[in-house]
Every structure is written in structure tokens, then in C-alpha cells.
Scaffold this motif. Structure first.
Motif, PDB file in Angstrom:
ATOM      1  N   ALA A 281       0.829  -1.205   0.000  1.00  0.00           N
ATOM      2  CA  ALA A 281       0.000   0.000   0.000  1.00  0.00           C
ATOM      3  C   ALA A 281       0.864   1.255   0.000  1.00  0.00           C
ATOM      4  N   GLN A 282       0.441   2.258  -0.761  1.00  0.00           N
ATOM      5  CA  GLN A 282       1.099   3.562  -0.764  1.00  0.00           C
ATOM      6  C   GLN A 282       0.381   4.548   0.149  1.00  0.00           C
ATOM      7  N   ARG A 283      -0.905   4.317   0.368  1.00  0.00           N
ATOM      8  CA  ARG A 283      -1.717   5.151   1.253  1.00  0.00           C
ATOM      9  C   ARG A 283      -2.638   4.243   2.050  1.00  0.00           C
ATOM     10  N   LEU A 284      -3.106   4.754   3.173  1.00  0.00           N
ATOM     11  CA  LEU A 284      -4.015   3.985   4.011  1.00  0.00           C
ATOM     12  C   LEU A 284      -5.146   4.896   4.455  1.00  0.00           C
ATOM     13  N   THR A 285      -6.378   4.413   4.320  1.00  0.00           N
ATOM     14  CA  THR A 285      -7.554   5.215   4.651  1.00  0.00           C
ATOM     15  C   THR A 285      -8.277   4.617   5.847  1.00  0.00           C
ATOM     16  N   PHE A 286      -8.528   5.457   6.850  1.00  0.00           N
ATOM     17  CA  PHE A 286      -9.304   5.075   8.023  1.00  0.00           C
ATOM     18  C   PHE A 286     -10.722   5.607   7.826  1.00  0.00           C
ATOM     19  N   VAL A 287     -11.710   4.769   8.045  1.00  0.00           N
ATOM     20  CA  VAL A 287     -13.102   5.159   7.856  1.00  0.00           C
ATOM     21  C   VAL A 287     -13.810   5.100   9.199  1.00  0.00           C
ATOM     22  N   THR A 288     -14.551   6.164   9.518  1.00  0.00           N
ATOM     23  CA  THR A 288     -15.263   6.202  10.791  1.00  0.00           C
ATOM     24  C   THR A 288     -16.521   7.031  10.645  1.00  0.00           C
ATOM     25  N   ALA A 289     -17.376   6.965  11.653  1.00  0.00           N
ATOM     26  CA  ALA A 289     -18.596   7.759  11.651  1.00  0.00           C
ATOM     27  C   ALA A 289     -18.252   9.237  11.793  1.00  0.00           C
ATOM     28  N   THR A 290     -19.114  10.102  11.263  1.00  0.00           N
ATOM     29  CA  THR A 290     -18.858  11.542  11.272  1.00  0.00           C
ATOM     30  C   THR A 290     -18.651  12.071  12.680  1.00  0.00           C
ATOM     31  N   ALA A 291     -19.388  11.535  13.648  1.00  0.00           N
ATOM     32  CA  ALA A 291     -19.326  12.064  15.013  1.00  0.00           C
ATOM     33  C   ALA A 291     -18.099  11.603  15.790  1.00  0.00           C
ATOM     34  N   ASN A 292     -17.279  10.734  15.208  1.00  0.00           N
ATOM     35  CA  ASN A 292     -16.126  10.188  15.928  1.00  0.00           C
ATOM     36  C   ASN A 292     -14.893  11.049  15.674  1.00  0.00           C
ATOM     37  N   ASP A 293     -14.628  11.997  16.578  1.00  0.00           N
ATOM     38  CA  ASP A 293     -13.456  12.860  16.443  1.00  0.00           C
ATOM     39  C   ASP A 293     -12.195  12.201  16.998  1.00  0.00           C
ATOM     40  N   THR A 294     -12.366  11.143  17.776  1.00  0.00           N
ATOM     41  CA  THR A 294     -11.227  10.532  18.461  1.00  0.00           C
ATOM     42  C   THR A 294     -10.231   9.925  17.488  1.00  0.00           C
ATOM     43  N   VAL A 308      -8.400  14.702   5.381  1.00  0.00           N
ATOM     44  CA  VAL A 308      -9.716  14.335   5.896  1.00  0.00           C
ATOM     45  C   VAL A 308     -10.782  14.714   4.878  1.00  0.00           C
ATOM     46  N   GLU A 309     -11.628  13.746   4.530  1.00  0.00           N
ATOM     47  CA  GLU A 309     -12.708  13.965   3.570  1.00  0.00           C
ATOM     48  C   GLU A 309     -13.974  13.292   4.080  1.00  0.00           C
ATOM     49  N   ARG A 310     -15.101  13.733   3.548  1.00  0.00           N
ATOM     50  CA  ARG A 310     -16.385  13.134   3.897  1.00  0.00           C
ATOM     51  C   ARG A 310     -16.957  12.395   2.691  1.00  0.00           C
ATOM     52  N   HIS A 311     -17.419  11.170   2.931  1.00  0.00           N
ATOM     53  CA  HIS A 311     -18.029  10.365   1.882  1.00  0.00           C
ATOM     54  C   HIS A 311     -19.221   9.614   2.460  1.00  0.00           C
ATOM     55  N   ASP A 312     -20.390   9.825   1.868  1.00  0.00           N
ATOM     56  CA  ASP A 312     -21.586   9.069   2.244  1.00  0.00           C
ATOM     57  C   ASP A 312     -21.863   9.127   3.746  1.00  0.00           C
ATOM     58  N   GLY A 313     -21.668  10.291   4.339  1.00  0.00           N
ATOM     59  CA  GLY A 313     -21.976  10.454   5.752  1.00  0.00           C
ATOM     60  C   GLY A 313     -20.885  10.005   6.693  1.00  0.00           C
ATOM     61  N   ASN A 314     -19.780   9.475   6.174  1.00  0.00           N
ATOM     62  CA  ASN A 314     -18.667   9.040   7.011  1.00  0.00           C
ATOM     63  C   ASN A 314     -17.446   9.928   6.772  1.00  0.00           C
ATOM     64  N   VAL A 315     -16.476   9.827   7.665  1.00  0.00           N
ATOM     65  CA  VAL A 315     -15.228  10.572   7.538  1.00  0.00           C
ATOM     66  C   VAL A 315     -14.129   9.620   7.089  1.00  0.00           C
ATOM     67  N   HIS A 316     -13.412   9.996   6.021  1.00  0.00           N
ATOM     68  CA  HIS A 316     -12.287   9.218   5.521  1.00  0.00           C
ATOM     69  C   HIS A 316     -11.002   9.972   5.845  1.00  0.00           C
ATOM     70  N   ILE A 317     -10.119   9.329   6.584  1.00  0.00           N
ATOM     71  CA  ILE A 317      -8.844   9.921   6.987  1.00  0.00           C
ATOM     72  C   ILE A 317      -7.741   9.156   6.262  1.00  0.00           C
ATOM     73  N   THR A 318      -7.084   9.804   5.308  1.00  0.00           N
ATOM     74  CA  THR A 318      -6.094   9.126   4.471  1.00  0.00           C
ATOM     75  C   THR A 318      -4.696   9.623   4.806  1.00  0.00           C
ATOM     76  N   VAL A 319      -3.775   8.681   4.999  1.00  0.00           N
ATOM     77  CA  VAL A 319      -2.389   9.030   5.321  1.00  0.00           C
ATOM     78  C   VAL A 319      -1.469   8.389   4.292  1.00  0.00           C
ATOM     79  N   PRO A 320      -0.429   9.109   3.854  1.00  0.00           N
ATOM     80  CA  PRO A 320       0.576   8.501   2.976  1.00  0.00           C
ATOM     81  C   PRO A 320       1.497   7.600   3.787  1.00  0.00           C
ATOM     82  N   LEU A 321       1.960   6.525   3.178  1.00  0.00           N
ATOM     83  CA  LEU A 321       2.820   5.570   3.876  1.00  0.00           C
ATOM     84  C   LEU A 321       4.280   5.692   3.465  1.00  0.00           C
ATOM     85  N   THR A 322       4.614   6.797   2.802  1.00  0.00           N
ATOM     86  CA  THR A 322       6.008   7.026   2.429  1.00  0.00           C
ATOM     87  C   THR A 322       6.871   7.107   3.685  1.00  0.00           C
ATOM     88  N   GLY A 323       7.910   6.334   3.723  1.00  0.00           N
ATOM     89  CA  GLY A 323       8.798   6.348   4.875  1.00  0.00           C
ATOM     90  C   GLY A 323       8.406   5.398   5.983  1.00  0.00           C
TER      91      GLY A 323
END
Length: 329
Positions: A281-294, A308-323
Motif C-alpha cells: 500500500a502507498q496510502r491507508l484510509t481510516f473510515v469512521t462515523a462523522t461524530a467520531n473525532d477521536t 480528511v474527507e467526507r463520503h456518504d456520511g462518514n469521515v475518511h482519513i487518508t495518510v501517505p505511507l512514504t517512509g
């Protein structure tokens, strides 16, 4: 909360109007001058149902950029001079570690921001030539840098900046490892002990309990990817799942309620990133409910720069895995 604004007449009125319409009360504010922009720090109160991300959106829509939200206590209304003098007293009279005091004064907890751009680094110099490094997601202002350096210099003169030794833990440290078929019952039991809120944040939908053996098996040995668990004693207290969905790698994690706030989530994030990197993987995306700020805070504590992006009512948090160093058994 903190935001960058254009240095022009009327911008504060627009911020105040937006807050009023959103029923957000501005209790105090502080201005860090600049040109052509200024950094303003607001202490606000909002309705209990408003999340940090929603609060950030209020300021963004009113013209703010680089908006960051950090939860504070009652002492946030104190003026900065009082807070720094109190911090000095805690070091000199209370024996508290100066680094811990500075982290509290500077608010180094990763904030919930719509566009998380990583950490700014503050290198402070002690009188003996050594340095103290503090990082934060929100950029440090020149005034904050000067205040922090002044406090460290003063306590260095007093010989009080030596970190205190912490007693060794008496309980076994949790073990993070790759999941196996032997963990099916343990993973099912983990879900059984989790609250409905924790389960919803993980699956973005109500989950019927008790968990079926078929679902537990899929969580332990997925069709495309792999799973990791955090074990304490005989119990599984955390679980993470790395999966490839079409051309995207995702990571879902869950931590037992009683173990939340102890760094288990951060351990899982680091493990998941390393395992995903080993899978290509070059990137990794964490998916969670919109209300989950933790989760965003957890990703920040693990040291990652996130989009950080929103898709279909959820929050997608994407991080690059370089390094990121690949983790393999």
C-alpha cells in the motif's frame, strides 16, 4: 480554537455573525498579528451535540483557514501571563516536568481539523546547550515561541528542567501481533464487551450481538488483507483490519471501552500502517462515523499527516505511507 484570517476590516464581524447563527458563544479571543493574515485564537462554547469538525466548519465558512479545534478547560479563559506564571510555579514549587507544563500551555493535542497538515516543530534551547523539541499540529506563532523559550530559560537557570523519573509499570504491557484463527473467540468476546457507541463508530451501523463465528472468522482472516490484535493477558482488547477495497487500502480498528485512552489505538494505527506497507500500500484510509473525532486525534498521535474527507456520511482519513517501515512476521 484557532484560525488564520485575512487582515482586513469586517472579518471579525463576519466570524461573530457566523457564530451567532450557529449558536456558538465567543467567550474570549486573542490576536497574533501578521501581514497579510492574522492568527486569531477563540475560546468558545457550543451546544453539546456539536462536534469539533462541525465547529471548524462554522469558522471556515466565515472565511477562516487552517482552522483547528482543541478542547479546553476553564483555565482557557485566563490571560496568557497568568497561565505561564502558574506553569512556572508548577515547575519550581510543584516539581512538575517543564516539558509537560509547556505541552499543556501550548496545547499540543492533535486537533480535529478538516485538512490536517501535520506537525509544526518548536526547538527550545536550554542554558546547558541541550534542546527540547515540542511538536503540534497547529503552527506555533512567534509570540508562543518567545513565551516558551522564556519559560524554559527561567527554569533552566533555576536548575529545574531535568525530567522526573517515572515508576515502572507493574502490569504487563499489551502485546500487538498478527491475528490467527486461534483469536476467533477472543475477537468475538472483545466485541461483546464493547459499548453500542464503540461498535457504531467501528461499523457505522448497529451491530447485532452476540457476534457470529462466521463474522469473527472474517475479522481474523480477511479475504484480502490481514488483521492485527492487541492482547493483554488472555484477553483481546483491540483489533485492527487492513483490507484492500478495489484500488484502495483501508484500516478499521476497535478498542475495548475499558482500554480506550491508554494508547492502544495509537499502537493499532502504527501496526496497521506498517502491515499495509508490507502488502504494497502507498496510502491507508481510516473510515469512521462523522461524530467520531477521536480517530483523527489517534492518527495524529501516531505521527501521520492526514487528509480528511467526507463520503456518504462518514469521515475518511487518508495518510501517505512514504517512509513507513514495512512490518512482517
Amino acid at each position: 480554537m484557532r484560525t488564520t484570517l485575512k487582515n482586513r476590516p469586517g472579518i471579525l464581524a463576519e466570524i461573530a455573525l457566523a457564530c451567532g447563527q450557529a449558536e456558538v458563544n465567543i467567550a474570549s479571543m486573542q490576536v497574533f498579528p501578521g501581514d497579510p493574515t492574522v492568527t486569531d485564537e477563540f475560546v468558545v462554547t457550543a451546544s453539546p451535540g456539536m462536534t469539533d469538525l462541525q465547529l471548524a466548519e462554522v469558522f471556515e465558512k466565515a472565511g477562516g483557514t487552517r482552522v483547528a479545534v482543541t478542547r479546553t478547560g476553564p483555565d482557557a479563559l485566563d490571560d496568557e501571563a497568568t497561565r505561564y506564571l502558574r506553569g512556572m510555579h508548577e515547575v519550581l514549587e510543584g516539581g512538575r516536568d517543564v516539558e509537560s507544563v509547556l505541552r499543556d500551555l501550548l496545547g499540543t493535542t492533535p486537533p480535529d481539523v478538516l485538512d490536517y497538515n501535520g506537525h509544526d516543530v518548536l526547538d527550545l534551547q536550554r542554558r546547558n546547550g541541550t534542546s527540547l523539541r515540542i511538536s503540534r499540529a497547529v503552527p506555533f506563532t512567534p509570540a508562543e515561541r518567545s513565551r516558551a523559550q522564556a519559560l524554559l530559560s527561567l527554569v533552566s537557570d533555576a536548575g529545574m528542567d531535568v525530567p522526573l523519573l517515572q515508576p515502572a509499570q507493574r502490569t504487563p504491557l499489551p502485546l500487538t501481533r498478527r491475528a490467527t484463527l486461534a483469536d476467533i473467540e477472543g475477537v468475538a468476546a472483545l466485541h461483546q464487551r464493547c459499548s453500542a457507541e464503540t461498535l457504531y463508530h467501528r461499523y457505522q451501523a448497529p451491530l447485532r450481538m452476540p457476534m457470529t463465528t462466521r463474522l469473527a472468522r472474517r475479522l481474523v482472516v480477511p479475504d484480502s488483507g490481514m488483521a492485527v490484535v492487541v492482547q493483554s493477558g488472555l484477553d483481546i482488547v483491540g483489533h485492527g483490519l487492513v483490507e484492500q477495497v478495489e484500488d484502495r487500502w483501508t484500516f478499521h480498528l476497535i478498542v475495548e471501552d475499558a482500554w480506550q485512552g491508554r494508547g492502544i489505538g495509537t499502537m493499532l494505527v502504527k501496526q496497521g500502517a506498517g502491515r499495509a506497507r508490507a502488502l504494497g500500500a502507498q496510502r491507508l484510509t481510516f473510515v469512521t462515523a462523522t461524530a467520531n473525532d477521536t480517530l483523527l486525534r489517534t492518527v495524529g498521535r501516531a505521527g501521520f499527516v492526514a487528509r480528511v474527507e467526507r463520503h456518504d456520511g462518514n469521515v475518511h482519513i487518508t495518510v501517505p505511507l512514504t517512509g513507513v517501515t514495512p512490518l512482517q512476521d
